[in-house]
Scaffold this motif. Structure first.
Motif: not given
Ligand code: ZN
Length: 327
Positions: A147-152, A164-166, A198-201, A296-298
């Protein structure tokens, strides 16, 4: 102070080589040694406990390359250690696999905050994946749970908590490993859990792993990836994969055994870390809630969006799929 100066000692050697010349001495806190003994407190934690920690204000939305990411990585490395897992990161770095991320800039696409590539691509910053394993009878046959642990992070003064993400996927994977450890049976195949950054990247962490893996890639027999599993109608899940494979089959069987649905869906411009493994011809699948795109992404992707029952069900499905693949 630059975020990387907070990195603990075990990050140091790999980070220093990534930072290049001139060599930089980092001021770092002491090393936490892997304990090898299972810590009961950690074994009895739940996915919701992990999600509360990962979405706390000091995590600052866990943007790769930020202090919030480092704090999240510290928490996860401690959990892997307390669970007594074998460190499977870089040889001298315990659970940590270090890599670097390119510069990115924030942009909004259909109202969602996301990243696009920045300008000076030679200016890279350090980031880390966390990897630990439970040895099976066949040490060289691996089922990988991730699972990716990074976010924005924080944008325009607003924190994007990424519950939720993630954080949900991270909690789900930890839940599965804790349950297997509580049951105490030695699996036939080795079970490795990995948390990508860095999944979000653009899946940078999982691609760094596939590019420069800490154990031979051909040992990985299947990858089960959890991303944004905690919202929507209970039992309503979706899958992303490059067509049919053993990982898809296992999770779909698990879903049907649980009375849930998990339909293979088209990518439609979105994807997750399973794509890094699919491109290396390793059977891989991502499990997500069918309604994953909602909020998502908010900044509204908070704990309030989550349904603990949905996360428990995702964990149950993942657990059953691992039973089929590793025992
Ligand atoms: Zn995401």
């Amino acid at each position: 102070m630059l975020p990387w100066s907070f990195l603990p000692n075990r990050f140091r050697e790999t980070i220093k080589t990534e930072l290049g010349r001139p060599p930089v001495e980092l001021l770092l806190p002491p090393v936490t040694k892997p304990t090898r003994e299972v810590d009961l407190e950690s074994l009895n934690r739940t996915a919701m406990d992990d999600i509360y920690v990962l979405t706390a204000p000091e995590m600052q939305g866990r943007r790769a390359g930020s202090i919030g990411e480092t704090r999240a990585a510290e928490y996860l490395a401690t959990q892997l250690s307390m669970l007594g897992l074998r460190p499977m990161g870089d040889p001298i770095s315990g659970f940590i696999q270090a890599f670097t991320i390119p510069p990115v800039v924030e942009t909004r696409v259909n109202g969602r905050l996301t990243f696009k590539p920045g300008k000076n691509t030679t200016l890279r910053s350090p980031s880390v994946n966390l990897i630990g394993g439970l040895m099976g009878e066949k040490t060289q046959e691996i089922i990988l749970l991730s699972a990716h642990y990074d976010h924005l992070g924080v944008f325009e003064g607003q924190v994007y908590p990424g519950a939720n993400d993630n954080a949900s996927g991270v909690g789900c994977i930890l839940d599965v490993m804790r349950r297997i450890l509580r049951e105490g049976n030695v699996p036939k195949r080795t079970i490795v859990i990995a948390f990508w950054s860095a999944e979000e990247m653009g899946f940078v962490g999982s691609q760094a792993f596939v590019h420069s893996s800490t154990f031979p890639l051909d040992q990985i027999k299947a990858v089960l990836n959890a991303d944004t599993v905690g919202n929507g109608m209970i039992g309503n899940f979706a899958l992303w994969a490059d067509g049919e494979n053993s990982a898809v089959k296992a999770i779909r069987q698990a879903a049907s055994d649980c009375g849930a649905s998990a339909l293979l869906t088209p990518f439609a411009g979105h994807n997750s870390d399973s794509v890094s493994f699919a491109s290396a011809h390793i059977p891989a699948v991502t499990l997500m809630a069918r309604d994953w795109l909602y909020k998502n992404h908010s900044p509204e992707d908070t704990i309030a969006l989550l349904k603990p029952e949905q996360i428990s069900l995702a964990s149950e499905m993942m657990y059953r799929a691992v039973r089929m693949l590793a025992f």
